[in-house]
Design a protein around this motif. Structure first.
Motif, PDB file in Angstrom:
ATOM      1  N   VAL A  52      -7.214   6.897   7.362  1.00  0.00           N
ATOM      2  CA  VAL A  52      -5.827   7.042   6.904  1.00  0.00           C
ATOM      3  C   VAL A  52      -4.893   6.850   8.099  1.00  0.00           C
ATOM      4  CG1 VAL A  52      -4.116   8.680   5.985  1.00  0.00           C
ATOM      5  CG2 VAL A  52      -6.389   8.543   4.944  1.00  0.00           C
ATOM      6  N   GLU A  53      -5.229   7.485   9.213  1.00  0.00           N
ATOM      7  CA  GLU A  53      -4.417   7.395  10.432  1.00  0.00           C
ATOM      8  C   GLU A  53      -4.348   5.951  10.926  1.00  0.00           C
ATOM      9  OE1 GLU A  53      -1.826   8.620  12.975  1.00  0.00           O
ATOM     10  OE2 GLU A  53      -2.652   9.920  11.425  1.00  0.00           O
ATOM     11  N   GLU A  54      -5.491   5.267  10.898  1.00  0.00           N
ATOM     12  CA  GLU A  54      -5.560   3.871  11.357  1.00  0.00           C
ATOM     13  C   GLU A  54      -4.676   2.959  10.487  1.00  0.00           C
ATOM     14  OE1 GLU A  54      -8.939   0.431  11.750  1.00  0.00           O
ATOM     15  OE2 GLU A  54      -9.626   2.506  11.529  1.00  0.00           O
ATOM     16  N   ALA A  55      -4.733   3.179   9.163  1.00  0.00           N
ATOM     17  CA  ALA A  55      -3.917   2.359   8.246  1.00  0.00           C
ATOM     18  C   ALA A  55      -2.428   2.593   8.512  1.00  0.00           C
ATOM     19  CB  ALA A  55      -4.252   2.699   6.799  1.00  0.00           C
ATOM     20  N   LEU A  56      -2.092   3.829   8.795  1.00  0.00           N
ATOM     21  CA  LEU A  56      -0.690   4.165   9.080  1.00  0.00           C
ATOM     22  C   LEU A  56      -0.228   3.464  10.362  1.00  0.00           C
ATOM     23  CD1 LEU A  56       1.638   5.811   7.982  1.00  0.00           C
ATOM     24  CD2 LEU A  56       0.749   7.805   9.197  1.00  0.00           C
ATOM     25  N   GLU A  57      -1.096   3.469  11.378  1.00  0.00           N
ATOM     26  CA  GLU A  57      -0.739   2.812  12.653  1.00  0.00           C
ATOM     27  C   GLU A  57      -0.515   1.319  12.464  1.00  0.00           C
ATOM     28  OE1 GLU A  57      -3.760   3.830  15.499  1.00  0.00           O
ATOM     29  OE2 GLU A  57      -3.142   5.944  15.461  1.00  0.00           O
ATOM     30  N   LYS A  58      -1.245   0.710  11.499  1.00  0.00           N
ATOM     31  CA  LYS A  58      -1.120  -0.741  11.277  1.00  0.00           C
ATOM     32  C   LYS A  58       0.060  -1.096  10.377  1.00  0.00           C
ATOM     33  CE  LYS A  58      -5.926  -2.038  11.967  1.00  0.00           C
ATOM     34  NZ  LYS A  58      -7.209  -2.274  11.279  1.00  0.00           N
ATOM     35  N   THR A  59       0.773  -0.091   9.884  1.00  0.00           N
ATOM     36  CA  THR A  59       1.897  -0.344   8.981  1.00  0.00           C
ATOM     37  C   THR A  59       3.185  -0.368   9.809  1.00  0.00           C
ATOM     38  OG1 THR A  59       0.703   0.734   7.177  1.00  0.00           O
ATOM     39  CG2 THR A  59       3.086   0.489   6.900  1.00  0.00           C
ATOM     40  N   GLY A  87       4.673 -17.395 -10.800  1.00  0.00           N
ATOM     41  CA  GLY A  87       3.514 -17.835 -10.010  1.00  0.00           C
ATOM     42  C   GLY A  87       3.523 -17.285  -8.599  1.00  0.00           C
ATOM     43  N   ALA A  88       4.397 -16.329  -8.335  1.00  0.00           N
ATOM     44  CA  ALA A  88       4.560 -15.814  -6.962  1.00  0.00           C
ATOM     45  C   ALA A  88       3.765 -14.525  -6.761  1.00  0.00           C
ATOM     46  CB  ALA A  88       6.039 -15.547  -6.690  1.00  0.00           C
ATOM     47  N   SER A  89       3.447 -14.259  -5.497  1.00  0.00           N
ATOM     48  CA  SER A  89       2.824 -12.982  -5.123  1.00  0.00           C
ATOM     49  C   SER A  89       3.640 -12.391  -3.985  1.00  0.00           C
ATOM     50  CB  SER A  89       1.386 -13.203  -4.663  1.00  0.00           C
ATOM     51  OG  SER A  89       0.618 -13.654  -5.746  1.00  0.00           O
ATOM     52  N   LEU A  90       4.111 -11.190  -4.189  1.00  0.00           N
ATOM     53  CA  LEU A  90       4.994 -10.549  -3.212  1.00  0.00           C
ATOM     54  C   LEU A  90       4.260  -9.406  -2.507  1.00  0.00           C
ATOM     55  CD1 LEU A  90       7.926 -10.219  -2.076  1.00  0.00           C
ATOM     56  CD2 LEU A  90       8.289  -8.546  -3.910  1.00  0.00           C
ATOM     57  N   LEU A  91       4.159  -9.515  -1.177  1.00  0.00           N
ATOM     58  CA  LEU A  91       3.624  -8.400  -0.395  1.00  0.00           C
ATOM     59  C   LEU A  91       4.677  -7.310  -0.330  1.00  0.00           C
ATOM     60  CD1 LEU A  91       2.128 -10.401   2.606  1.00  0.00           C
ATOM     61  CD2 LEU A  91       0.818  -8.811   1.188  1.00  0.00           C
ATOM     62  N   VAL A  92       4.296  -6.109  -0.715  1.00  0.00           N
ATOM     63  CA  VAL A  92       5.184  -4.946  -0.550  1.00  0.00           C
ATOM     64  C   VAL A  92       4.333  -3.934   0.199  1.00  0.00           C
ATOM     65  CG1 VAL A  92       6.628  -3.222  -1.719  1.00  0.00           C
ATOM     66  CG2 VAL A  92       6.361  -5.503  -2.714  1.00  0.00           C
ATOM     67  N   ASP A  93       4.334  -4.062   1.529  1.00  0.00           N
ATOM     68  CA  ASP A  93       3.286  -3.399   2.325  1.00  0.00           C
ATOM     69  C   ASP A  93       3.797  -2.772   3.613  1.00  0.00           C
ATOM     70  OD1 ASP A  93       3.858  -5.669   3.790  1.00  0.00           O
ATOM     71  OD2 ASP A  93       1.764  -6.187   4.172  1.00  0.00           O
ATOM     72  N   GLY A  94       5.100  -2.630   3.744  1.00  0.00           N
ATOM     73  CA  GLY A  94       5.645  -2.019   4.960  1.00  0.00           C
ATOM     74  C   GLY A  94       5.284  -2.786   6.223  1.00  0.00           C
ATOM     75  N   GLY A  95       4.923  -4.055   6.049  1.00  0.00           N
ATOM     76  CA  GLY A  95       4.597  -4.888   7.213  1.00  0.00           C
ATOM     77  C   GLY A  95       3.131  -4.831   7.622  1.00  0.00           C
ATOM     78  N   PHE A  96       2.253  -4.273   6.792  1.00  0.00           N
ATOM     79  CA  PHE A  96       0.832  -4.182   7.145  1.00  0.00           C
ATOM     80  C   PHE A  96       0.240  -5.576   7.412  1.00  0.00           C
ATOM     81  CE2 PHE A  96      -3.672  -4.117   6.173  1.00  0.00           C
ATOM     82  CZ  PHE A  96      -4.124  -2.973   6.816  1.00  0.00           C
ATOM     83  N   ALA A  97       0.504  -6.518   6.481  1.00  0.00           N
ATOM     84  CA  ALA A  97      -0.112  -7.840   6.608  1.00  0.00           C
ATOM     85  C   ALA A  97       0.499  -8.658   7.748  1.00  0.00           C
ATOM     86  CB  ALA A  97       0.014  -8.605   5.289  1.00  0.00           C
ATOM     87  N   ALA A  98       1.675  -8.259   8.210  1.00  0.00           N
ATOM     88  CA  ALA A  98       2.312  -9.001   9.307  1.00  0.00           C
ATOM     89  C   ALA A  98       1.453  -8.975  10.561  1.00  0.00           C
ATOM     90  CB  ALA A  98       3.694  -8.410   9.589  1.00  0.00           C
ATOM     91  N   GLY A  99       0.623  -7.951  10.690  1.00  0.00           N
ATOM     92  CA  GLY A  99      -0.195  -7.826  11.896  1.00  0.00           C
ATOM     93  C   GLY A  99      -1.629  -8.270  11.719  1.00  0.00           C
ATOM     94  N   VAL A 100      -1.964  -8.815  10.556  1.00  0.00           N
ATOM     95  CA  VAL A 100      -3.372  -9.184  10.304  1.00  0.00           C
ATOM     96  C   VAL A 100      -3.610 -10.632  10.684  1.00  0.00           C
ATOM     97  CG1 VAL A 100      -5.129  -9.452   8.504  1.00  0.00           C
ATOM     98  CG2 VAL A 100      -3.606  -7.474   8.482  1.00  0.00           C
ATOM     99  N   SER A 109      -3.169  -6.620  -4.408  1.00  0.00           N
ATOM    100  CA  SER A 109      -3.283  -5.767  -3.212  1.00  0.00           C
ATOM    101  C   SER A 109      -3.139  -6.631  -1.973  1.00  0.00           C
ATOM    102  CB  SER A 109      -4.659  -5.105  -3.177  1.00  0.00           C
ATOM    103  OG  SER A 109      -4.883  -4.491  -1.919  1.00  0.00           O
ATOM    104  N   VAL A 110      -2.744  -6.003  -0.881  1.00  0.00           N
ATOM    105  CA  VAL A 110      -2.759  -6.670   0.413  1.00  0.00           C
ATOM    106  C   VAL A 110      -4.194  -7.112   0.743  1.00  0.00           C
ATOM    107  CG1 VAL A 110      -3.117  -4.557   1.772  1.00  0.00           C
ATOM    108  CG2 VAL A 110      -1.746  -6.394   2.723  1.00  0.00           C
ATOM    109  N   HIS A 111      -5.180  -6.431   0.169  1.00  0.00           N
ATOM    110  CA  HIS A 111      -6.581  -6.784   0.418  1.00  0.00           C
ATOM    111  C   HIS A 111      -6.995  -8.093  -0.264  1.00  0.00           C
ATOM    112  CE1 HIS A 111      -7.320  -3.187   2.665  1.00  0.00           C
ATOM    113  NE2 HIS A 111      -6.978  -2.399   1.667  1.00  0.00           N
ATOM    114  N   ALA A 112      -6.076  -8.680  -1.067  1.00  0.00           N
ATOM    115  CA  ALA A 112      -6.355 -10.004  -1.642  1.00  0.00           C
ATOM    116  C   ALA A 112      -6.468 -11.052  -0.543  1.00  0.00           C
ATOM    117  CB  ALA A 112      -5.238 -10.396  -2.611  1.00  0.00           C
ATOM    118  N   TYR A 113      -5.879 -10.751   0.626  1.00  0.00           N
ATOM    119  CA  TYR A 113      -5.748 -11.759   1.683  1.00  0.00           C
ATOM    120  C   TYR A 113      -6.727 -11.581   2.840  1.00  0.00           C
ATOM    121  CZ  TYR A 113      -1.529 -12.754  -0.904  1.00  0.00           C
ATOM    122  OH  TYR A 113      -0.654 -13.077  -1.921  1.00  0.00           O
ATOM    123  N   GLY A 114      -7.693 -10.684   2.696  1.00  0.00           N
ATOM    124  CA  GLY A 114      -8.629 -10.507   3.804  1.00  0.00           C
ATOM    125  C   GLY A 114      -9.853  -9.734   3.365  1.00  0.00           C
TER     126      GLY A 114
END
Ligand SMILES: NC(=O)c1ccc[n+]([C@@H]2O[C@H](COP(=O)([O-])OP(=O)(O)OC[C@H]3O[C@@H](n4cnc5c(N)ncnc54)[C@H](O)[C@@H]3O)[C@@H](O)[C@H]2O)c1
Length: 257
Positions: A209-216, A244-257, A151-156
């Motif tokens: 839900v709205e907040e998560a969408l705004e951050k994507t 050994g790789a981990s790929l973010l597939v998150d519509g850019g969510f983590a780009a703003g964290v 999950s993207v939540h692995a990183y925060g």
């Protein structure tokens, strides 16, 4: 077809992301064992409100072979049994996708210790158990692949004291397992989804839900198919030198964290 006749297991394949992965695998010609604790797909409050047909029926509509196998991934005897059933039914195993997962909301003061054990038991221990038990079969394959859904939540922080740490551990376990099994030509990688339209989001309030969408960054939630296509890549010959790789597939969510 990128996965013609590859024999795959997708845990948690009845609903959501697992269903999306199973259907994309089927579209690419794979033979798919759907392992889940229930065959009926989960129906969500916000998403998948109309989904009713079992995944295997949809796999068959695509002209591929599917098999439903009942198991709770927290129970190692059940996991051993469904891996064996898959190997006997299809004649081997090429790809394991550990996707089954749960989220129980609450911080350290709300979450009971039993709930913490349950989240970690499915999201981390369950991943280890299926990986361990699948490796002897994957060693027999020329195309051995393991794909872990983290999950993207692995990183925060912010997703609770059990869910996020379990997902972070999966990301690190991928690296460890990659070192161990590379010698057998088996790859292991993680996909870290952002917010995907599935029933797992039911615990969120409409404001969250709205907040998560705004951050994507891409201004929409992901669909199970978006994760399915990334899983097809890792399972395919195109990814034969990726491990050994981990790929973010998150519509850019983590780009703003
Ligand atoms: N949807 C998201 O926004 C999102 C984001 C990041 C990561 N993920 C991860 O993706 C994976 C799939 O999530 P989803 O959103 O599709 O969830 P979901 O709740 O829609 O579907 C989960 C499926 O797994 C099955 N399952 C749950 N526990 C199980 C168990 N113990 N044994 C066997 N089957 C079990 C359920 O019956 C269901 O069919 C999970 O690991 C989740 O943590 C989801």
């Amino acid at each position: 077809m990128l996965l013609k006749d590859r024999i795959c297991i997708v845990t948690g394949g009845s609903s959501g992301i697992g269903r999306g992965i199973a259907l994309e695998f089927a579209r690419e010609g794979a033979r798919v064992a759907v392992v889940d604790r229930q065959e009926t797909p989960l129906r969500g409050k916000y998403h998948e409100t109309e989904t009713t047909t079992p995944t295997v029926s949809e796999i068959e509509k695509l002209g591929a072979d599917g098999l439903f196998l009942h198991a709770d991934v927290a129970d190692e005897a059940q996991v051993a049994h469904v891996i064996q059933q898959t190997v006997e039914h299809f004649g081997g195993l090429d790809v394991l996708v550990n996707n089954a997962g749960i989220h129980i909301p609450g911080g350290a003061q709300e979450l009971s210790i039993a709930e913490w054990d349950r989240v970690v038991g499915i999201n981390l221990r369950g991943v280890f158990v299926a990986t361990k038990l699948a490796i002897p079969h994957l060693k027999q394959s020329k195309y051995g692949r393991i794909i872990q859904i983290a999950s993207v939540h692995a990183y925060g922080g912010g997703a609770g004291p059990a869910y996020a740490p379990a997902k972070a551990a999966v990301v690190n376990m991928v690296r460890d397992t990659a070192l161990e099994i590379g010698q057998f030509g088996i790859t292991v990688n993680a996909i870290c989804p952002g917010y995907i339209e599935t029933a797992i989001q039911d615990y969120l309030t409409p404001e969250q839900v709205e907040e998560a969408l705004e951050k994507t960054a891409l201004s929409r939630f992901g669909l199970p198919r978006d994760i399915g296509r990334a899983a097809v890549f890792f399972a395919s010959d195109d990814a034969e030198w990726v491990t050994g790789a981990s790929l973010l597939v998150d519509g850019g969510f983590a780009a703003g964290v």
